[in-house]
Design a protein around this motif. Structure first.
Motif, PDB file in Angstrom:
ATOM      1  N   ALA A 253     -12.091 -25.266  24.024  1.00 45.59           N
ATOM      2  CA  ALA A 253     -13.203 -25.027  23.102  1.00 45.59           C
ATOM      3  C   ALA A 253     -12.686 -24.710  21.712  1.00 45.59           C
TER       4      ALA A 253
ATOM      5  N   VAL B 106     -17.021 -19.438  24.773  1.00 41.54           N
ATOM      6  CA  VAL B 106     -17.401 -20.842  24.598  1.00 41.54           C
ATOM      7  C   VAL B 106     -18.758 -20.954  23.901  1.00 41.54           C
TER       8      VAL B 106
ATOM      9  N   PHE C  96     -19.609 -22.739  20.167  1.00 42.18           N
ATOM     10  CA  PHE C  96     -20.504 -23.886  20.004  1.00 42.18           C
ATOM     11  C   PHE C  96     -21.840 -23.536  19.340  1.00 42.18           C
TER      12      PHE C  96
ATOM     13  N   ALA D 290     -22.436 -28.015  23.886  1.00 45.04           N
ATOM     14  CA  ALA D 290     -21.750 -27.107  24.802  1.00 45.04           C
ATOM     15  C   ALA D 290     -21.917 -27.569  26.246  1.00 45.04           C
TER      16      ALA D 290
END
Length: 213
Positions: A19, A60, A64, A88
């Motif tokens: 990520a 994560v 995003f 995502a």
């Protein structure tokens, strides 16, 4: 990247590293650092409130959450939050994350600019919103110690003029789809930045609908 900041361990598993690599290559430093600070403030909120959450998924989601503002989505008809949530979801599917967790990350990103809802949902959803709004508008600022705030900003600086720059970044990402700001704080951004913006009004829509009464 320093591994522990303000008492929070930065996730460094395969998912988090992937990520980081993807977002670092597509976002400005201003927005990348904002994402990292949002994660840290969100995690600290979780610790303070004794919430159970997956730190890597929180990371994560933070990475995003603003992806939908990027130039790639200049022609998108969706809310920028939904574009980020969809990105995502695609990323997590590539890494074979279970659907239940993907759905949770999707909701966290999709709802992070809709006040009054996330705090009543799962810890992940609540903490993304909390972290973002602490970094953007100082929500619950005094709930963090000066040392915590200083460590986070030292690691991931708020560049000079951050407040005005981040508002402009939001405006650029939404100016082509003003109707998608209806019902969220994003309407305030275009109201300030776009002289041609006409804020939608719920009562006006009700009274002006095709219904006879």
């Amino acid at each position: 990247m320093k591994k522990t900041i303000a008492g929070v361990d930065i996730p460094d598993g395969v998912l988090a590293q992937a990520a980081t690599d993807q977002i670092r290559g597509t976002e400005s430093e201003l927005m990348f650092h904002h994402a990292l600070r949002a994660f840290l403030f969100g995690a600290l909120t979780g610790y303070r409130e004794n919430l159970t959450f997956d730190a890597e998924l929180l990371y994560v989601a933070a990475m995003f959450h603003n992806v939908g503002l990027n130039e790639k989505y200049q022609r998108s008809p969706y809310r920028f939050e939904v574009d980020g949530a969809n990105a995502a979801r695609d990323f997590l599917r590539q890494h074979v994350v279970v659907d239940r967790l993907i759905d949770e990350v999707w909701a966290a990103i999709a709802l992070h600019m809709t006040p009054g809802i996330p705090e009543h949902m799962s810890p992940l959803v609540a903490l993304i919103s909390a972290g973002v709004h602490m970094d953007i508008r100082g929500a619950r600022y005094d709930g963090f110690t000066a040392q915590q705030r200083d460590e986070i900003v030292q690691a991931f600086p708020r560049e000079s003029g951050f407040k005005k720059k981040v508002i402009k970044a939001y405006a650029r990402g939404m100016e082509h789809r003003p109707e998608t700001t209806f019902g969220t704080v994003c309407a305030d951004v275009l109201d300030r930045c776009d002289p041609n913006y006409c804020r939608l009004n719920f009562c006006g829509q009700v009274l002006g609908s095709d219904w006879s009464n």
